[in-house]
Scaffold this motif. Structure first.
Motif, PDB file in Angstrom:
ATOM      1  N   GLY A 184      -0.902  -9.673  12.427  1.00  0.00           N
ATOM      2  CA  GLY A 184      -1.840  -9.065  11.413  1.00  0.00           C
ATOM      3  C   GLY A 184      -1.937  -9.791  10.204  1.00  0.00           C
ATOM      4  O   GLY A 184      -3.173  -9.916   9.859  1.00  0.00           O
ATOM      5  N   SER A 185      -1.187 -10.683   9.794  1.00  0.00           N
ATOM      6  CA  SER A 185      -1.186 -11.457   8.714  1.00  0.00           C
ATOM      7  C   SER A 185      -2.310 -12.663   9.071  1.00  0.00           C
ATOM      8  O   SER A 185      -3.373 -13.318   8.400  1.00  0.00           O
ATOM      9  CB  SER A 185      -0.178 -12.358   8.098  1.00  0.00           C
ATOM     10  OG  SER A 185       0.505 -12.869   9.224  1.00  0.00           O
ATOM     11  N   GLY A 186      -2.360 -13.191  10.348  1.00  0.00           N
ATOM     12  CA  GLY A 186      -3.206 -14.189  11.020  1.00  0.00           C
ATOM     13  C   GLY A 186      -4.678 -13.550  10.542  1.00  0.00           C
ATOM     14  O   GLY A 186      -5.662 -14.322  10.304  1.00  0.00           O
ATOM     15  N   PHE A 187      -4.898 -12.256  11.147  1.00  0.00           N
ATOM     16  CA  PHE A 187      -6.092 -11.722  11.296  1.00  0.00           C
ATOM     17  C   PHE A 187      -6.696 -11.386   9.977  1.00  0.00           C
ATOM     18  O   PHE A 187      -7.859 -11.887   9.586  1.00  0.00           O
ATOM     19  CB  PHE A 187      -5.871 -10.312  11.867  1.00  0.00           C
ATOM     20  CG  PHE A 187      -7.173  -9.510  11.964  1.00  0.00           C
ATOM     21  CD1 PHE A 187      -8.181  -9.791  12.782  1.00  0.00           C
ATOM     22  CD2 PHE A 187      -7.258  -8.661  10.950  1.00  0.00           C
ATOM     23  CE1 PHE A 187      -9.235  -8.886  12.764  1.00  0.00           C
ATOM     24  CE2 PHE A 187      -8.512  -7.579  10.644  1.00  0.00           C
ATOM     25  CZ  PHE A 187      -9.557  -8.076  11.876  1.00  0.00           C
ATOM     26  N   LEU A 188      -5.573 -11.255   8.986  1.00  0.00           N
ATOM     27  CA  LEU A 188      -6.265 -10.908   7.533  1.00  0.00           C
ATOM     28  C   LEU A 188      -6.456 -12.254   6.979  1.00  0.00           C
ATOM     29  O   LEU A 188      -7.578 -12.383   5.804  1.00  0.00           O
ATOM     30  CB  LEU A 188      -5.209 -10.197   6.816  1.00  0.00           C
ATOM     31  CG  LEU A 188      -4.845  -8.952   7.013  1.00  0.00           C
ATOM     32  CD1 LEU A 188      -3.774  -8.074   6.400  1.00  0.00           C
ATOM     33  CD2 LEU A 188      -5.924  -7.827   6.691  1.00  0.00           C
ATOM     34  N   ILE A 189      -5.605 -13.172   7.063  1.00  0.00           N
ATOM     35  CA  ILE A 189      -6.158 -14.566   6.660  1.00  0.00           C
ATOM     36  C   ILE A 189      -7.452 -15.020   7.143  1.00  0.00           C
ATOM     37  O   ILE A 189      -8.277 -15.794   6.175  1.00  0.00           O
ATOM     38  CB  ILE A 189      -5.046 -15.633   6.863  1.00  0.00           C
ATOM     39  CG1 ILE A 189      -3.633 -15.342   6.160  1.00  0.00           C
ATOM     40  CG2 ILE A 189      -5.440 -16.866   6.652  1.00  0.00           C
ATOM     41  CD1 ILE A 189      -2.714 -16.034   6.466  1.00  0.00           C
ATOM     42  N   THR A 190      -7.699 -14.821   8.181  1.00  0.00           N
ATOM     43  CA  THR A 190      -8.924 -15.265   8.878  1.00  0.00           C
ATOM     44  C   THR A 190     -10.293 -14.484   8.122  1.00  0.00           C
ATOM     45  O   THR A 190     -11.147 -14.981   7.785  1.00  0.00           O
ATOM     46  CB  THR A 190      -8.969 -14.998  10.256  1.00  0.00           C
ATOM     47  OG1 THR A 190      -8.049 -15.559  11.132  1.00  0.00           O
ATOM     48  CG2 THR A 190     -10.424 -15.398  10.891  1.00  0.00           C
ATOM     49  N   LYS A 191      -9.894 -13.346   7.845  1.00  0.00           N
ATOM     50  CA  LYS A 191     -10.981 -12.411   7.341  1.00  0.00           C
ATOM     51  C   LYS A 191     -10.986 -12.768   5.984  1.00  0.00           C
ATOM     52  O   LYS A 191     -12.259 -12.668   5.302  1.00  0.00           O
ATOM     53  CB  LYS A 191     -10.646 -10.776   7.277  1.00  0.00           C
ATOM     54  CG  LYS A 191     -10.894 -10.538   8.690  1.00  0.00           C
ATOM     55  CD  LYS A 191     -12.166 -10.662   9.281  1.00  0.00           C
ATOM     56  CE  LYS A 191     -12.302  -9.812  10.761  1.00  0.00           C
ATOM     57  NZ  LYS A 191     -13.752  -9.982  11.156  1.00  0.00           N
ATOM     58  N   THR A 192     -10.089 -13.096   5.134  1.00  0.00           N
ATOM     59  CA  THR A 192     -10.044 -13.183   3.727  1.00  0.00           C
ATOM     60  C   THR A 192     -10.010 -14.610   2.978  1.00  0.00           C
ATOM     61  O   THR A 192     -10.574 -15.103   1.964  1.00  0.00           O
ATOM     62  CB  THR A 192      -8.888 -12.406   2.918  1.00  0.00           C
ATOM     63  OG1 THR A 192      -7.623 -12.998   3.427  1.00  0.00           O
ATOM     64  CG2 THR A 192      -9.071 -11.138   3.302  1.00  0.00           C
ATOM     65  N   GLY A 193      -9.452 -15.422   4.013  1.00  0.00           N
ATOM     66  CA  GLY A 193      -9.404 -16.986   3.772  1.00  0.00           C
ATOM     67  C   GLY A 193      -8.063 -17.308   2.443  1.00  0.00           C
ATOM     68  O   GLY A 193      -7.832 -18.204   1.874  1.00  0.00           O
ATOM     69  N   VAL A 194      -7.338 -16.005   2.140  1.00  0.00           N
ATOM     70  CA  VAL A 194      -6.253 -15.833   1.212  1.00  0.00           C
ATOM     71  C   VAL A 194      -4.950 -15.961   1.909  1.00  0.00           C
ATOM     72  O   VAL A 194      -4.780 -15.303   2.878  1.00  0.00           O
ATOM     73  CB  VAL A 194      -6.483 -14.757   0.492  1.00  0.00           C
ATOM     74  CG1 VAL A 194      -5.197 -14.793  -0.514  1.00  0.00           C
ATOM     75  CG2 VAL A 194      -7.542 -14.854  -0.524  1.00  0.00           C
ATOM     76  N   TYR A 195      -3.992 -16.980   1.824  1.00  0.00           N
ATOM     77  CA  TYR A 195      -2.644 -16.929   2.710  1.00  0.00           C
ATOM     78  C   TYR A 195      -1.654 -16.972   1.727  1.00  0.00           C
ATOM     79  O   TYR A 195      -0.478 -16.564   2.284  1.00  0.00           O
ATOM     80  CB  TYR A 195      -2.625 -18.290   3.458  1.00  0.00           C
ATOM     81  CG  TYR A 195      -3.131 -19.523   2.848  1.00  0.00           C
ATOM     82  CD1 TYR A 195      -2.569 -20.321   1.999  1.00  0.00           C
ATOM     83  CD2 TYR A 195      -4.546 -19.690   2.758  1.00  0.00           C
ATOM     84  CE1 TYR A 195      -2.621 -21.525   1.322  1.00  0.00           C
ATOM     85  CE2 TYR A 195      -4.759 -21.124   2.164  1.00  0.00           C
ATOM     86  CZ  TYR A 195      -3.897 -21.865   1.324  1.00  0.00           C
ATOM     87  OH  TYR A 195      -4.483 -23.022   0.809  1.00  0.00           O
ATOM     88  N   ARG A 196      -1.657 -17.411   0.333  1.00  0.00           N
ATOM     89  CA  ARG A 196      -0.308 -17.501  -0.359  1.00  0.00           C
ATOM     90  C   ARG A 196       0.355 -16.187  -0.768  1.00  0.00           C
ATOM     91  O   ARG A 196       1.407 -15.959  -0.588  1.00  0.00           O
ATOM     92  CB  ARG A 196      -0.600 -17.885  -1.800  1.00  0.00           C
ATOM     93  CG  ARG A 196      -0.871 -19.593  -1.752  1.00  0.00           C
ATOM     94  CD  ARG A 196      -0.887 -20.034  -3.169  1.00  0.00           C
ATOM     95  NE  ARG A 196      -1.764 -19.712  -4.017  1.00  0.00           N
ATOM     96  CZ  ARG A 196      -2.036 -19.846  -5.271  1.00  0.00           C
ATOM     97  NH1 ARG A 196      -1.062 -20.823  -5.880  1.00  0.00           N
ATOM     98  NH2 ARG A 196      -2.799 -19.425  -6.046  1.00  0.00           N
ATOM     99  N   LEU A 234     -10.159 -22.747   2.483  1.00  0.00           N
ATOM    100  CA  LEU A 234     -10.141 -23.018   4.061  1.00  0.00           C
ATOM    101  C   LEU A 234     -11.528 -23.207   4.478  1.00  0.00           C
ATOM    102  O   LEU A 234     -11.689 -23.660   5.508  1.00  0.00           O
ATOM    103  CB  LEU A 234      -9.451 -21.754   4.844  1.00  0.00           C
ATOM    104  CG  LEU A 234      -8.104 -21.431   4.334  1.00  0.00           C
ATOM    105  CD1 LEU A 234      -7.655 -20.187   5.051  1.00  0.00           C
ATOM    106  CD2 LEU A 234      -7.297 -22.720   4.778  1.00  0.00           C
ATOM    107  N   SER A 235     -12.727 -22.842   3.921  1.00  0.00           N
ATOM    108  CA  SER A 235     -13.778 -22.895   4.458  1.00  0.00           C
ATOM    109  C   SER A 235     -14.738 -24.395   3.871  1.00  0.00           C
ATOM    110  O   SER A 235     -15.537 -24.845   4.447  1.00  0.00           O
ATOM    111  CB  SER A 235     -14.799 -22.019   3.986  1.00  0.00           C
ATOM    112  OG  SER A 235     -15.050 -21.727   2.553  1.00  0.00           O
TER     113      SER A 235
END
Length: 430
Positions: free
Chosen positions: A233-245, A410-411
């Motif tokens: 789930g976190s991997g999917f959300l990071i891909t969508k938002t670009g936010v990881y911290r 990330l982009s």
């Protein structure tokens, strides 16, 4: 391609020898070699797929391991890796397409960082041996301290060797990026806590509810589901938002809460309550698995992403190996005084108490006197409480480390990072 096949061959050989181990020291050494082989095959671009596969493996592993242990003994949990790895080597050889490094076989062999491999592997193995010896000889024993001291010296030598090599096993330039070294430390902490759960949560269920290894593995499902759901789930959300911290902070917070709640478990605690606690720990681990890799990758250029990914996974594996050895010493050190006292109090069950001390928790069911069994169970659970207390403290450290992780878009490649890398490369020894 060559490094992938070599690491796969290393896994097959180490798995076979692990199953034939005659002592805990042998098992730790060859299991460490299996971990080293696995770390080499990681690739950043396949991180999402690998994370999902790892999650499923963690869900099925304890159950399958329990079934194999019940049917054929623990050695077959090692032997079973050999045919599996042989089968996977076939599609790996034919389907994986990687650029072949230039040069002849002789030139490639000369370029291998043999001093780095020897000092790094030797340091890890000796520290593991020292930690394992602490369970039988004590922390002040020469058998414990000497291997640990020599292991630390070898790690210092490893850093010196890597500084001098033109093609080092670990390019030290990567450690100058804050997101690399902070997330390596964070991954190591996560590995310590994760492997503590894999190893000791089933033991807790065996002690509290007289489970078999098979059913104890099944009972860890809340923890496993938490790991899989949160990591994917976190991997999917990071891909969508670009936010990881934020996922690092959420994961650390859940780990802190879950670990300290596990510290409160007692011999009369019910399974539904413990299921909630271990689910919190599982979600905490899952939320940290993917972001540490992404945050580290964000700090480096594309050519260094694969190595950075391998470093994160390697740090997690080393943390797990060190954690299991360290926690074994802590658990037995806490339980030993109670085991001696209880053996004197209940001499008819001294052999069963000694077996529990050695890690055979199923021997609790052989103590037929209810009061004696409850007393031993309470002492054993208390020794596990200390492990979860240490895990909670480590989770606090993990949260503190994650605060220092920088956000890098990330982009778009960060221009400052690109310039910094150029300067570092120019200063690196040739």
């Amino acid at each position: 391609m060559g490094s992938t096949i070599i690491s796969d061959n290393n896994n097959r050989a180490a798995a076979g020898v692990s199953g034939a181990s005659k002592s805990m020291t042998m098992l730790i050494v060859f299991r460490a070699l299996m971990g080293l082989g696995a770390a080499a095959v990681q690739r950043g671009k396949y991180m999402g797929v690998i994370s999902a596969a790892n999650g499923m493996g963690q869900v099925m592993g304890p159950l399958i391991g329990g079934l194999i242990t019940d049917a054929m003994g623990w050695r077959w949990t090692m032997y079973i890796n050999v045919p599996v790895l042989v089968v996977t080597a076939i599609p790996l050889t034919w389907l994986v397409r990687l650029k072949t490094p230039e040069g002849s076989i002789k030139e490639k062999l000369r370029r291998i960082d043999y001093p780095g491999i020897v000092t790094m592997c030797g340091g890890i193995v000796l520290i593991l041996v020292g930690l394992n010896n602490s369970t039988t000889s004590g922390w002040s024993s020469v058998k414990t301290l000497l291997p640990i001291i020599i292991g630390v010296v070898l790690f210092v030598a490893f850093v010196y060797v890597e500084h001098k090599r033109t093609e080092p096993l670990l390019p030290l330039k990567l450690l100058r990026y804050r997101n690399v070294y902070t997330n390596m430390l964070g991954a190591m902490i996560t590995g310590i806590i994760m492997y503590a759960g894999i190893f000791y949560i089933p033991s807790l269920f065996v002690a509290l509810y007289q489970r078999t290894p098979k059913t104890a593995g099944i009972d860890t499902w809340p923890w496993m589901i938490g790991v899989v759901v949160a990591s994917t789930g976190s991997g999917f959300l990071i891909t969508k938002t670009g936010v990881y911290r934020p996922f690092l902070w959420i994961g650390s917070t859940l780990l802190i809460i879950g670990s300290f709640l596990m510290y409160s478990v007692r011999a009369n605690s019910s399974f539904p309550i413990i299921a909630i606690y271990i689910a919190l720990v599982g979600f905490g681990i899952g939320f940290r698995l993917t972001p540490v890799t992404i945050a580290a990758q964000a700090a480096v250029t594309k050519p260094d992403m694969a190595l950075t990914t391998a470093l994160i996974n390697f740090s997690r594996s080393v943390g797990g190996l060190l954690g299991v050895a360290m926690f074994k010493g802590i658990q037995q050190g806490v339980f030993e005084p109670s085991a001696i006292s209880l053996s004197a109090q209940f001499p008819d069950f001294s052999s069963q108490i000694n077996m529990v001390f050695k890690g055979q928790t199923t021997s609790l069911a052989l103590i037929t006197d209810d009061y004696a069994r409850e007393s031993v169970t309470q002492a054993f659970v208390h020794s596990l409480n200390v492990i979860f207390l240490v895990s909670g403290c480590l989770a606090c450290l993990g949260f503190l480390v994650s605060v220092f992780v920088k956000h890098i878009d990330l982009s778009v490649k960060n221009a400052a990072t690109e310039q910094e890398e150029t300067v570092i490369c120019e200063k690196s020894p040739s």
